[in-house]
Design a protein around this motif. Sequence first.
Motif, mmCIF file in Angstrom:
data_model
loop_
_atom_site.group_PDB
_atom_site.id
_atom_site.type_symbol
_atom_site.label_atom_id
_atom_site.label_comp_id
_atom_site.label_asym_id
_atom_site.label_seq_id
_atom_site.Cartn_x
_atom_site.Cartn_y
_atom_site.Cartn_z
ATOM 1 N N ALA A 126 0.845 -1.195 0.000
ATOM 2 C CA ALA A 126 0.000 0.000 0.000
ATOM 3 C C ALA A 126 0.877 1.241 0.000
ATOM 4 C CB ALA A 126 -0.912 -0.010 1.219
ATOM 5 N N LEU A 127 0.502 2.204 -0.807
ATOM 6 C CA LEU A 127 1.224 3.475 -0.851
ATOM 7 C C LEU A 127 0.511 4.478 0.038
ATOM 8 C CD1 LEU A 127 1.926 3.705 -4.683
ATOM 9 C CD2 LEU A 127 3.495 3.001 -2.883
ATOM 10 N N PRO A 128 1.269 5.322 0.722
ATOM 11 C CA PRO A 128 0.620 6.332 1.560
ATOM 12 C C PRO A 128 -0.157 7.298 0.680
ATOM 13 C CG PRO A 128 3.003 6.674 1.483
ATOM 14 C CD PRO A 128 2.711 5.420 0.732
ATOM 15 N N GLY A 129 -1.286 7.761 1.190
ATOM 16 C CA GLY A 129 -2.070 8.703 0.401
ATOM 17 C C GLY A 129 -3.366 9.062 1.091
ATOM 18 N N ASP A 130 -4.240 9.652 0.330
ATOM 19 C CA ASP A 130 -5.530 10.119 0.810
ATOM 20 C C ASP A 130 -6.463 8.929 1.045
ATOM 21 O OD1 ASP A 130 -7.868 11.441 1.297
ATOM 22 O OD2 ASP A 130 -7.849 12.613 -0.542
ATOM 23 N N SER A 131 -7.125 8.905 2.163
ATOM 24 C CA SER A 131 -8.035 7.802 2.471
ATOM 25 C C SER A 131 -9.407 7.989 1.834
ATOM 26 C CB SER A 131 -8.174 7.641 3.987
ATOM 27 O OG SER A 131 -8.727 8.817 4.535
ATOM 28 N N ALA A 132 -9.623 9.104 1.134
ATOM 29 C CA ALA A 132 -10.930 9.373 0.519
ATOM 30 C C ALA A 132 -11.180 8.469 -0.686
ATOM 31 C CB ALA A 132 -11.012 10.834 0.095
ATOM 32 N N GLY A 133 -10.149 8.118 -1.414
ATOM 33 C CA GLY A 133 -10.310 7.290 -2.605
ATOM 34 C C GLY A 133 -9.819 5.880 -2.350
ATOM 35 N N PRO A 134 -9.782 5.078 -3.410
ATOM 36 C CA PRO A 134 -9.266 3.708 -3.243
ATOM 37 C C PRO A 134 -7.778 3.730 -2.889
ATOM 38 C CG PRO A 134 -9.844 4.155 -5.539
ATOM 39 C CD PRO A 134 -10.198 5.369 -4.748
ATOM 40 N N GLN A 135 -7.345 2.733 -2.160
ATOM 41 C CA GLN A 135 -5.947 2.624 -1.726
ATOM 42 C C GLN A 135 -5.061 2.258 -2.911
ATOM 43 O OE1 GLN A 135 -4.370 2.848 1.582
ATOM 44 N NE2 GLN A 135 -2.714 2.956 0.123
ATOM 45 N N LEU A 136 -4.135 3.135 -3.261
ATOM 46 C CA LEU A 136 -3.199 2.866 -4.333
ATOM 47 C C LEU A 136 -2.135 1.896 -3.826
ATOM 48 C CD1 LEU A 136 -2.646 3.679 -7.265
ATOM 49 C CD2 LEU A 136 -1.139 5.460 -6.399
ATOM 50 N N ARG A 137 -1.820 0.913 -4.652
ATOM 51 C CA ARG A 137 -0.841 -0.113 -4.291
ATOM 52 C C ARG A 137 0.207 -0.189 -5.387
ATOM 53 N NH1 ARG A 137 -2.851 -2.984 -0.182
ATOM 54 N NH2 ARG A 137 -1.360 -4.667 -0.413
ATOM 55 N N GLN A 138 1.361 -0.740 -5.037
ATOM 56 C CA GLN A 138 2.376 -1.001 -6.059
ATOM 57 C C GLN A 138 2.879 -2.418 -5.903
ATOM 58 O OE1 GLN A 138 5.878 1.418 -5.909
ATOM 59 N NE2 GLN A 138 6.377 0.867 -3.818
ATOM 60 N N TYR A 139 3.062 -3.078 -7.034
ATOM 61 C CA TYR A 139 3.659 -4.400 -7.051
ATOM 62 C C TYR A 139 4.927 -4.293 -7.883
ATOM 63 C CZ TYR A 139 4.844 -9.088 -8.407
ATOM 64 O OH TYR A 139 5.547 -10.247 -8.632
ATOM 65 N N THR A 140 6.029 -4.758 -7.335
ATOM 66 C CA THR A 140 7.306 -4.742 -8.040
ATOM 67 C C THR A 140 7.756 -6.173 -8.274
ATOM 68 O OG1 THR A 140 7.888 -2.663 -6.964
ATOM 69 C CG2 THR A 140 9.681 -3.899 -7.990
ATOM 70 N N ASP A 141 7.996 -6.497 -9.525
ATOM 71 C CA ASP A 141 8.529 -7.803 -9.899
ATOM 72 C C ASP A 141 10.030 -7.621 -10.078
ATOM 73 O OD1 ASP A 141 9.523 -10.007 -11.379
ATOM 74 O OD2 ASP A 141 7.509 -10.443 -12.114
ATOM 75 N N GLU A 142 10.787 -8.091 -9.106
ATOM 76 C CA GLU A 142 12.247 -7.902 -9.120
ATOM 77 C C GLU A 142 12.917 -8.678 -10.251
ATOM 78 O OE1 GLU A 142 13.601 -5.682 -7.244
ATOM 79 O OE2 GLU A 142 11.902 -5.344 -5.902
ATOM 80 N N VAL A 143 12.357 -9.815 -10.640
ATOM 81 C CA VAL A 143 12.952 -10.629 -11.707
ATOM 82 C C VAL A 143 12.864 -9.903 -13.041
ATOM 83 C CG1 VAL A 143 12.747 -12.799 -13.002
ATOM 84 C CG2 VAL A 143 12.471 -12.797 -10.514
ATOM 85 N N GLU A 144 11.686 -9.336 -13.322
ATOM 86 C CA GLU A 144 11.464 -8.672 -14.604
ATOM 87 C C GLU A 144 11.749 -7.167 -14.553
ATOM 88 O OE1 GLU A 144 10.898 -10.163 -17.373
ATOM 89 O OE2 GLU A 144 10.200 -12.136 -16.747
ATOM 90 N N SER A 145 12.063 -6.645 -13.382
ATOM 91 C CA SER A 145 12.318 -5.207 -13.193
ATOM 92 C C SER A 145 11.138 -4.364 -13.671
ATOM 93 C CB SER A 145 13.590 -4.780 -13.924
ATOM 94 O OG SER A 145 14.699 -5.463 -13.407
ATOM 95 N N VAL A 146 9.970 -4.685 -13.146
ATOM 96 C CA VAL A 146 8.737 -4.011 -13.524
ATOM 97 C C VAL A 146 7.999 -3.594 -12.268
ATOM 98 C CG1 VAL A 146 6.432 -4.466 -14.460
ATOM 99 C CG2 VAL A 146 8.431 -5.219 -15.698
ATOM 100 N N ARG A 147 7.341 -2.433 -12.343
ATOM 101 C CA ARG A 147 6.496 -1.988 -11.239
ATOM 102 C C ARG A 147 5.132 -1.624 -11.811
ATOM 103 N NH1 ARG A 147 7.248 3.208 -7.420
ATOM 104 N NH2 ARG A 147 7.727 4.074 -9.446
ATOM 105 N N VAL A 148 4.085 -2.079 -11.143
ATOM 106 C CA VAL A 148 2.720 -1.796 -11.555
ATOM 107 C C VAL A 148 2.034 -1.054 -10.410
ATOM 108 C CG1 VAL A 148 0.500 -2.807 -12.224
ATOM 109 C CG2 VAL A 148 2.629 -3.857 -13.012
ATOM 110 N N LEU A 149 1.436 0.100 -10.709
ATOM 111 C CA LEU A 149 0.658 0.856 -9.733
ATOM 112 C C LEU A 149 -0.805 0.565 -10.010
ATOM 113 C CD1 LEU A 149 2.509 4.282 -9.831
ATOM 114 C CD2 LEU A 149 2.904 2.357 -8.314
ATOM 115 N N TYR A 150 -1.567 0.243 -8.971
ATOM 116 C CA TYR A 150 -2.955 -0.174 -9.171
ATOM 117 C C TYR A 150 -3.776 0.054 -7.920
ATOM 118 C CZ TYR A 150 -1.763 -4.349 -6.464
ATOM 119 O OH TYR A 150 -1.371 -5.198 -5.462
ATOM 120 N N PHE A 151 -5.080 -0.063 -8.076
ATOM 121 C CA PHE A 151 -5.969 -0.108 -6.927
ATOM 122 C C PHE A 151 -7.006 -1.192 -7.179
ATOM 123 C CE2 PHE A 151 -7.907 3.169 -9.621
ATOM 124 C CZ PHE A 151 -9.253 2.821 -9.623
#
Length: 86
Positions: free
Chosen positions: A46-71
């Motif tokens: 979970a990423l810190p942020g405003d509690s008014a909207g959906p909780q933004l999250r990040q997933y990092t795949d270390e093998v593929e060197s990719v980060r996805v931001l999502y809720f």
Amino acid sequence: MAPRRARIAFSDSAAKQLEQITSEAEIHALDRALVVVSVDPDVGEALPGDSAGPQLRQYTDEVESVRVLYFVTALRTVVVVAYIDS
């Protein structure tokens, strides 16, 4: 019975990012990350942020060197906000 995978949707900005991907390696890396998130939407941190909207999250795949931001919506749909190739 195996748990149902979450549905993946893309924000407009994420969809535009996807249109720019031409490399097979990038497509594979993104697919791998999306499978992980669809199987377990809570896998990302979970990423810190405003509690008014959906909780933004990040997933990092270390093998593929990719980060996805999502809720995750109330109906367990994963909405990808951004894809970041590290």
